[in-house]
Design a protein around this motif. Structure first.
Motif, PDB file in Angstrom:
ATOM      1  N   ALA A  53       0.916  -1.107  -0.197  1.00  0.00           N
ATOM      2  CA  ALA A  53       0.164  -0.088   0.006  1.00  0.00           C
ATOM      3  C   ALA A  53       0.880   1.428  -0.045  1.00  0.00           C
ATOM      4  CB  ALA A  53      -0.787  -0.004   1.219  1.00  0.00           C
ATOM      5  N   SER A  54       2.213   1.219   0.224  1.00  0.00           N
ATOM      6  CA  SER A  54       2.946   2.424   0.523  1.00  0.00           C
ATOM      7  C   SER A  54       3.522   2.654  -0.667  1.00  0.00           C
ATOM      8  CB  SER A  54       3.790   2.165   1.676  1.00  0.00           C
ATOM      9  OG  SER A  54       5.007   1.347   1.372  1.00  0.00           O
ATOM     10  N   VAL A  55       3.780   1.776  -1.694  1.00  0.00           N
ATOM     11  CA  VAL A  55       4.579   2.085  -2.831  1.00  0.00           C
ATOM     12  C   VAL A  55       3.792   2.462  -4.038  1.00  0.00           C
ATOM     13  CG1 VAL A  55       6.322   0.466  -1.776  1.00  0.00           C
ATOM     14  CG2 VAL A  55       4.467  -0.408  -3.857  1.00  0.00           C
ATOM     15  N   ASP A  56       4.548   2.884  -5.176  1.00  0.00           N
ATOM     16  CA  ASP A  56       3.862   3.072  -6.138  1.00  0.00           C
ATOM     17  C   ASP A  56       3.634   2.066  -7.394  1.00  0.00           C
ATOM     18  OD1 ASP A  56       3.785   6.274  -5.797  1.00  0.00           O
ATOM     19  OD2 ASP A  56       6.054   5.801  -5.811  1.00  0.00           O
ATOM     20  N   ALA A  57       4.308   0.809  -7.486  1.00  0.00           N
ATOM     21  CA  ALA A  57       4.584  -0.105  -8.291  1.00  0.00           C
ATOM     22  C   ALA A  57       5.057  -1.359  -7.642  1.00  0.00           C
ATOM     23  CB  ALA A  57       5.244   0.251  -9.404  1.00  0.00           C
ATOM     24  N   ILE A  58       4.567  -2.442  -7.981  1.00  0.00           N
ATOM     25  CA  ILE A  58       4.959  -3.827  -7.560  1.00  0.00           C
ATOM     26  C   ILE A  58       5.372  -4.591  -8.849  1.00  0.00           C
ATOM     27  CG2 ILE A  58       4.622  -5.800  -6.195  1.00  0.00           C
ATOM     28  CD1 ILE A  58       2.119  -4.294  -4.917  1.00  0.00           C
ATOM     29  N   LEU A  59       6.901  -5.395  -8.702  1.00  0.00           N
ATOM     30  CA  LEU A  59       7.203  -6.029  -9.767  1.00  0.00           C
ATOM     31  C   LEU A  59       7.255  -7.510  -9.542  1.00  0.00           C
ATOM     32  CD1 LEU A  59       9.923  -4.798 -12.243  1.00  0.00           C
ATOM     33  CD2 LEU A  59      10.065  -6.929 -11.123  1.00  0.00           C
ATOM     34  N   LEU A  60       6.925  -8.253 -10.630  1.00  0.00           N
ATOM     35  CA  LEU A  60       7.175  -9.780 -10.379  1.00  0.00           C
ATOM     36  C   LEU A  60       7.891 -10.096 -11.721  1.00  0.00           C
ATOM     37  CD1 LEU A  60       3.841 -11.557  -9.004  1.00  0.00           C
ATOM     38  CD2 LEU A  60       6.276 -11.384  -7.813  1.00  0.00           C
ATOM     39  N   GLY A  61       8.606 -10.985 -11.732  1.00  0.00           N
ATOM     40  CA  GLY A  61       9.148 -11.787 -13.166  1.00  0.00           C
ATOM     41  C   GLY A  61       8.055 -12.560 -13.423  1.00  0.00           C
ATOM     42  N   ALA A  62       7.912 -12.624 -14.977  1.00  0.00           N
ATOM     43  CA  ALA A  62       6.884 -13.535 -15.725  1.00  0.00           C
ATOM     44  C   ALA A  62       6.981 -15.021 -15.079  1.00  0.00           C
ATOM     45  CB  ALA A  62       7.074 -13.444 -17.110  1.00  0.00           C
TER      46      ALA A  62
END
Length: 377
Positions: free
Chosen positions: A42-51
């Motif tokens: 909730a505190s970040v602008d983006a979340i990244l995961l590998g495919a």
């Protein structure tokens, strides 16, 4: 080239296996830690995961708390962070939960993968081609400059974590250690083999959360050459904090400086007018505390809140020359010296002319200027 703050998040067993969140798979985190992860999301602008993680685990990657989503909206943010994935081939399953929950999605891929990804996803996600290869620096720069991302949470998998750490692009590692022994040699591991940054990470927090332990680490080793690294931001921030310790002056800037070895060991620090000397400069004060024969100096980095001076009337040698004379060949600063006291000051020119790399991090300029506001009008 400003990048977002990159936070790596992972849960591991005592023998180093990764958390698996897919159906019928091993869960290492506790319920209370899942709530903590939700708070970080909730505190970040983006979340990244590998495919690969999307294919293996089929996660939704949401902020689950309605209260936290409401707080994001009240702060003028989207209800959910931007969801990001990376794929070299463009091979993505359009039916995966990732694409049908939460807010906006973006795919970073190669030139050859872009057409395949766009064909599979259609309007579901933006597809950005990074070139013939996956370029993490280009990806982070695009997220920062085009999508406005300032804080990026990376939840995996191990290949993504490994690449970001090996390329010195991770600002923080949040590692949850679970009291579980997996013992399966085929289980996924947090990090792969290869070369990582020099030196030890800095432990910034430990916290017990039910039966797991959260550990937060930051890198300490300076970047190399003209490219900034995550630890450069920490050390430059420290230099700016030192500038606030300077006795006030109407005739000289307040500056802080730190000298850091290649392995992240702090060698010395100083600030303007330190120790009652009314004319000593920050870099001069720091270097004076070191043995000139210290073998770590040629590989060290000097962090100075203000560009080291090229000319001065109070002492024979300006700070740029003192740095070069000490053998240091890398300097990180926040702010180029204005013409307030010396017209046409160009410490950067002196340093680069002597073979040093100079890195400017303008995001710290305001902090460097703060103790000098009375001199700037």
């Amino acid at each position: 080239m400003p990048y977002p703050y990159v936070l790596l998040s992972a849960a591991v067993s005592l023998d180093g296996c990764l958390d698996d969140t897919g159906p019928d798979r091993l869960l290492l985190s506790s319920p209370a830690d899942f709530d903590r992860v939700d708070e970080v999301r909730a505190s970040v602008d983006a979340i990244l995961l590998g495919a690969g993680t999307i294919r293996a685990d089929n996660p939704r990657l949401l902020v689950n708390s309605a209260e936290r989503r409401a707080a994001r909206l009240a702060a003028g943010k989207p209800e959910y962070p931007l969801k990001v994935t990376v794929t070299a081939t463009g091979g993505l399953d359009p039916a995966a939960n990732f694409w049908h929950t939460g807010g906006d999605k973006i795919v970073y891929t190669t030139g050859r993968g872009a057409e395949r990804a766009a064909r599979a996803l259609g309007p579901t996600a933006d597809v950005v081609a990074l070139g013939p290869d996956l370029d993490w620096r280009a990806l982070l720069e695009h997220l920062h400059d085009v999508r406005g991302v300032r804080r990026l949470m990376v939840e995996g998998g191990g290949t993504v974590h490994t690449q970001l750490l090996q390329q010195d692009l991770a600002d923080e590692l949040q590692l949850v250690l679970a009291p579980v022994l997996v013992g399966d040699p085929s289980a996924p591991r947090l990090f792969g083999s290869g070369a990582y940054q020099a030196g030890r990470l800095r432990l910034t927090e430990t916290r017990r959360i039910e039966d797991v332990v959260l550990m937060r680490y930051e890198p300490t080793a300076p970047g190399t050459g003209p490219l900034p690294g995550p630890a450069d931001r920490h050390w430059l921030r420290t230099a700016c904090e030192l500038a606030a310790l300077c006795p006030p002056s109407e005739t000289a800037f307040s500056v802080g400086a730190v000298v850091v070895a290649a392995d992240g060991t702090e060698l010395a620090r100083g600030h303007s007018r330190e120790g009652g000397d009314p004319v000593v400069h920050a870099e001069e004060a720091a270097l004076a505390k070191l043995d000139p024969a210290d073998p770590r100096l040629p590989g060290a980095t000097v962090y100075s809140s203000l560009e080291p001076c090229a000319r001065r009337s109070s002492r024979p040698a300006p700070c740029a020359e003192l740095i070069l004379g000490a053998g240091v060949r890398r300097v990180v600063t926040a702010w180029r010296e204005p013409d307030t006291f010396v017209a046409g000051a160009d410490g950067t020119g002196v340093l680069t002319g002597g073979g040093a790399d100079v890195v400017v991090l303008p995001e710290y300029e305001a902090a460097a200027k703060a103790p000098n506001a009375h001199l700037l009008g």
